[in-house]
Design an enzyme around this catalytic site. Structure first.
Site, PDB file in Angstrom:
ATOM      1  CB  CYS A  71      -0.883  -0.034   1.237  1.00 30.01           C
ATOM      2  SG  CYS A  71      -2.084   1.295   1.331  1.00 30.01           S
ATOM      3  CD  GLU A 118      -4.155  -9.640   0.943  1.00 25.81           C
ATOM      4  OE1 GLU A 118      -4.240  -9.822   2.177  1.00 25.81           O
ATOM      5  OE2 GLU A 118      -3.093  -9.312   0.376  1.00 25.81           O
TER       6      GLU A 118
END
Length: 332
Positions: A71, A118
């Site tokens: 992220c 994911e």
């Protein structure tokens, strides 16, 4: 047979799931050398290294792209304005220089039928929601994929709280529904080994430190502290930091200090098969399982992806409303 690629592959959680569904892995990439060792031990294939150094042209054609990507914040300068005007901005603008950009490049060039990504559940709130907004815009507007996303908690399949967001995309507007996960009512005691080496028991020094640390934060009204599990219940989320002191998941023991989970118990906690080989040190194993996906969750979602690809019922999608600058000036 559907072909897939395994990006940011870790120790192969996605691969286990999709191979269980009868798919063939034709490419994998993972930069961490210890994860590569574990991956190779289990799949007889060493993943390629840093994905940023691999030309997209060298990646095989595939039907499904899988990735548990890191992220990172994106620059969104100008994106909001362009979206308001209905002007599609170049995908390189908001994501250039991030690892997500590497996924975008591959999707753009290879155009797989589907992808599954994911990440941690907080992806939606990361950087005040800007990160997720860019991801959605890039996947749906710039790459023209039809996306679906949902947060899943693995607690019904494995005995731990583990919420993760999954993003699924298709190159066509076809019918897709996320699965309802069955509830196996898992318990921590069901994953424990019968005989455990004493080295996993906390020393008096560490156990005293954790208790004092927890007490100090309790007095301040904070929730920080160790997690002594109920053997008939489930654990906290296993994280990559578990190797430090094991504080988040401690197993109570009669007449002695609690203990850490063993690497094999961590594998079970994550839903990895008993045949999964753990060739690395305990510390590396803790890091790897803490960073992994839960294969049974991925398999449940993957089953629905394959079902949609095998029976592609078209869904009517209305074209986006494009407002040109003249119309915009009339509105205001």
């Amino acid at each position: 047979m559907l072909k897939f690629i395994d990006l940011f592959a870790g120790i192969g959680g996605f691969r286990i799931a999709f191979e269980n569904l009868g798919c063939q892995c034709v490419f994998s990439s993972e930069w961490n050398k210890f994860s590569q060792t574990t991956y190779e031990a289990n799949f007889n294939h060493k993943p390629e290294g840093d994905i940023t150094l691999i030309p997209t042209s060298e990646i095989p054609d595939h039907d499904i792209l899988t990735a548990g990507f890191p992220c990172q914040p994106f620059s969104i300068a100008g994106v909001t304005k362009h979206n308001a005007l209905g002007i599609r901005h170049g995908f390189e603008h908001p994501t250039q220089g991030t690892l997500f950009f590497e996924i975008v490049k591959i999707i753009k060039e290879k155009r797989p039928k589907a992808f599954i990504l994911e990440n941690v559940k907080n992806l939606q709130s990361h950087d005040k929601g800007k990160t997720f907004e860019v991801i959605k815009n890039v996947l749906s507007q710039d790459l023209n994929y039809h996306i679906h996303y949902q947060i899943f908690d693995a607690r019904s399949l494995v005995p731990q709280n583990r919420k993760r967001i999954f993003i699924v995309g298709f190159d066509k507007a076809i019918n897709f529904n996320f699965p309802e996960l069955p509830d196996f009512k898992p318990r921590i005691r069901d994953i424990l080994e019968s005989e455990v080496d004493s080295k996993y028991t906390l020393t008096d020094h560490l156990w005293n430190y954790l208790q004092k640390y927890a007490e100090k934060h309790k007095e301040k009204g904070n929730g920080f502290g160790y997690g002594l599990v109920d053997l008939d219940g489930i654990a906290r989320t296993l994280s990559a930091r578990y190797y430090k002191d094991g504080a988040e998941i401690l197993i109570p023991q009669v007449g002695q200090n609690p203990r850490r989970l063993t690497p094999r118990e961590c594998a079970r906690l994550m839903g990895f098969p008993e045949t999964f080989i753990i060739p690395v040190s305990d510390n590396q194993a803790y890091r790897q399982f803490g960073n992994a996906v839960v294969p049974p969750v991925v398999e449940a979602i993957g089953k629905e992806i394959i079902k949609s690809l095998d029976n592609p019922v078209q869904v009517l999608v209305k074209p986006p409303l494009i407002i040109n600058q003249l119309e915009l000036s009339l509105v205001f």
